[in-house]
Design an enzyme around this catalytic site. Structure first.
Site, PDB file in Angstrom:
ATOM      1  N   GLU A   1      -6.689   5.106   7.716  1.00  0.00           N
ATOM      2  CA  GLU A   1      -6.392   6.518   7.432  1.00  0.00           C
ATOM      3  C   GLU A   1      -7.586   7.197   6.762  1.00  0.00           C
ATOM      4  OE1 GLU A   1      -2.698   5.770   5.415  1.00  0.00           O
ATOM      5  OE2 GLU A   1      -1.822   5.188   7.329  1.00  0.00           O
TER       6      GLU A   1
ATOM      7  N   GLY B   1       2.639  -1.007   4.231  1.00  0.00           N
ATOM      8  CA  GLY B   1       2.848   0.375   3.827  1.00  0.00           C
ATOM      9  C   GLY B   1       4.327   0.670   3.629  1.00  0.00           C
ATOM     10  N   GLY B   2       4.976   1.176   4.667  1.00  0.00           N
ATOM     11  CA  GLY B   2       6.357   1.655   4.589  1.00  0.00           C
ATOM     12  C   GLY B   2       7.318   0.688   3.903  1.00  0.00           C
TER      13      GLY B   2
ATOM     14  N   HIS C   1      -9.490   1.717   4.705  1.00  0.00           N
ATOM     15  CA  HIS C   1      -8.229   1.825   5.431  1.00  0.00           C
ATOM     16  C   HIS C   1      -8.420   2.783   6.608  1.00  0.00           C
ATOM     17  CE1 HIS C   1      -4.101   2.835   6.407  1.00  0.00           C
ATOM     18  NE2 HIS C   1      -3.762   1.707   5.813  1.00  0.00           N
TER      19      HIS C   1
ATOM     20  N   GLU D   1      -5.730  -4.743  10.514  1.00  0.00           N
ATOM     21  CA  GLU D   1      -4.666  -3.765  10.737  1.00  0.00           C
ATOM     22  C   GLU D   1      -4.911  -2.992  12.026  1.00  0.00           C
ATOM     23  OE1 GLU D   1      -2.600  -2.664   6.752  1.00  0.00           O
ATOM     24  OE2 GLU D   1      -4.243  -1.285   7.110  1.00  0.00           O
TER      25      GLU D   1
ATOM     26  N   SER E   1       3.201  -2.353  10.262  1.00  0.00           N
ATOM     27  CA  SER E   1       4.656  -2.491  10.472  1.00  0.00           C
ATOM     28  C   SER E   1       5.204  -3.862  10.071  1.00  0.00           C
ATOM     29  CB  SER E   1       5.025  -2.146  11.911  1.00  0.00           C
ATOM     30  OG  SER E   1       4.710  -0.795  12.190  1.00  0.00           O
TER      31      SER E   1
ATOM     32  N   ASN F   1       0.882  -1.167   0.000  1.00  0.00           N
ATOM     33  CA  ASN F   1       0.000   0.000   0.000  1.00  0.00           C
ATOM     34  C   ASN F   1       0.918   1.214   0.000  1.00  0.00           C
ATOM     35  OD1 ASN F   1      -1.827   2.033   0.508  1.00  0.00           O
ATOM     36  ND2 ASN F   1      -2.247   1.437   2.629  1.00  0.00           N
ATOM     37  N   TRP F   2       1.049   1.805  -1.152  1.00  0.00           N
ATOM     38  CA  TRP F   2       1.984   2.939  -1.282  1.00  0.00           C
ATOM     39  C   TRP F   2       1.463   4.220  -0.654  1.00  0.00           C
ATOM     40  CZ3 TRP F   2       4.067   2.577  -7.055  1.00  0.00           C
ATOM     41  CH2 TRP F   2       5.006   1.534  -7.121  1.00  0.00           C
ATOM     42  N   LYS F   3       0.191   4.248  -0.308  1.00  0.00           N
ATOM     43  CA  LYS F   3      -0.422   5.464   0.243  1.00  0.00           C
ATOM     44  C   LYS F   3      -0.134   6.642  -0.709  1.00  0.00           C
ATOM     45  CE  LYS F   3      -0.081   3.349   4.726  1.00  0.00           C
ATOM     46  NZ  LYS F   3       0.036   3.457   6.165  1.00  0.00           N
TER      47      LYS F   3
ATOM     48  N   GLY G   1       2.508   2.060  10.709  1.00  0.00           N
ATOM     49  CA  GLY G   1       3.508   3.114  10.533  1.00  0.00           C
ATOM     50  C   GLY G   1       4.282   3.459  11.794  1.00  0.00           C
TER      51      GLY G   1
END
Ligand code: PGA
Length: 242
Positions: A98, A225-226, A96, A165, A204, A9-11, A171
């Site tokens: 966010e 993500g990261g 998500h 999640e 994470s 997930n590149w956001k 993150g």
């Protein structure tokens, strides 16, 4: 058989130039990934067409990060299912944390977006998860049960991926203990009619912990993500050691 799905997930990261360089560096590192693992990159709208093009014939599928429930209309800033389908996207992240936290997503809008994804032949990745406060108050189970039940009203469970999640693990570098994630995911599975739904863990996930996470009996993949932003790191996740 439950499918393994490793999704990045590149956001809100990467221009077209960045995405192009990423693909070039990634591809040679995927040659040894077992065939049965599904790999997905969920990218910003502006890079979707380019990714579909560059990943044509490869084993990596492309996903979007949001979808509106209407086909078209006066919804400034939104993207619809037919638009995503035309571009060649196969997956879409829905709900998500966010989006729930910063953009007013609710269980009702999540449900509407899930329906739109399925109507347009896309596979939604439904995200659920509790806050730190809810976890500390022992509310994890009730929060998750509620999110799942409301999200899945009239949803076809044969075209669905779910991602558990925990919000406090996203993150932060603070991963949920693999065994705890496994327990929550087992609980989610017990709520489903279709026992074959792939349920991912997210929060994470990184090269250092992916093997332990993927070794859990209930965990069918990861939403990352990261650690999906660097080609070497995403490749290591795809090549997790079972
Ligand atoms: P993270 O994000 O891997 O950077 O924790 C996961 C996600 O938000 O899907």
């Amino acid at each position: 058989m439950r499918k393994v799905v490793i999704a990045g997930n590149w956001k809100m990261h990467k221009t077209q130039a960045d995405a192009s360089a990423f693909v070039q560096q990634l591809m040679p590192q995927l040659e040894g990934v077992p065939d049965e693992r599904e790999l997905v990159l969920c990218a910003p709208f502006t890079t979707l067409g380019l990714l579909v093009d560059k990943l044509q014939g490869s084993r990596v599928q492309v996903g979007a990060q949001n979808i509106h429930w209407e086909r078209e209309g006066a919804y400034t800033g939104e993207i619809s299912g037919p638009m995503l389908k035309e571009v060649g996207v196969r997956y879409v992240v829905v709900g998500h944390s966010e989006r729930r936290q910063y953009f007013g997503e609710t269980d009702e809008t999540v449900n509407a977006r899930l329906k739109a994804a399925q109507i347009n032949g896309l596979t939604p990745i439904l995200c659920v998860g509790e806050t730190k406060q809810q976890r500390d108050a022992n509310e994890t189970e009730s929060v998750i049960v509620n999110q799942i039940k409301q999200a899945l009203v009239d949803i076809n469970q044969f075209n669905l991926v779910i991602a558990y999640e925990p919000i406090w693990a996203i993150g932060t570098g603070d991963t949920c203990a693999a065994a705890d994630a496994n327990d929550v995911i087992g609980k989610i599975r017990s709520l489903l009619d279709n026992q074959e739904v792939s349920i991912q863990y997210g929060g994470s996930v990184k090269p250092e912990n992916v093997d332990e996470i993927m070794a859990q009996s209930e965990i069918d993949g990861a939403l990352v993500g990261g650690a999906s932003l660097m080609p070497d790191s995403f490749a290591r996740l795809a090549n997790y050691r079972a």
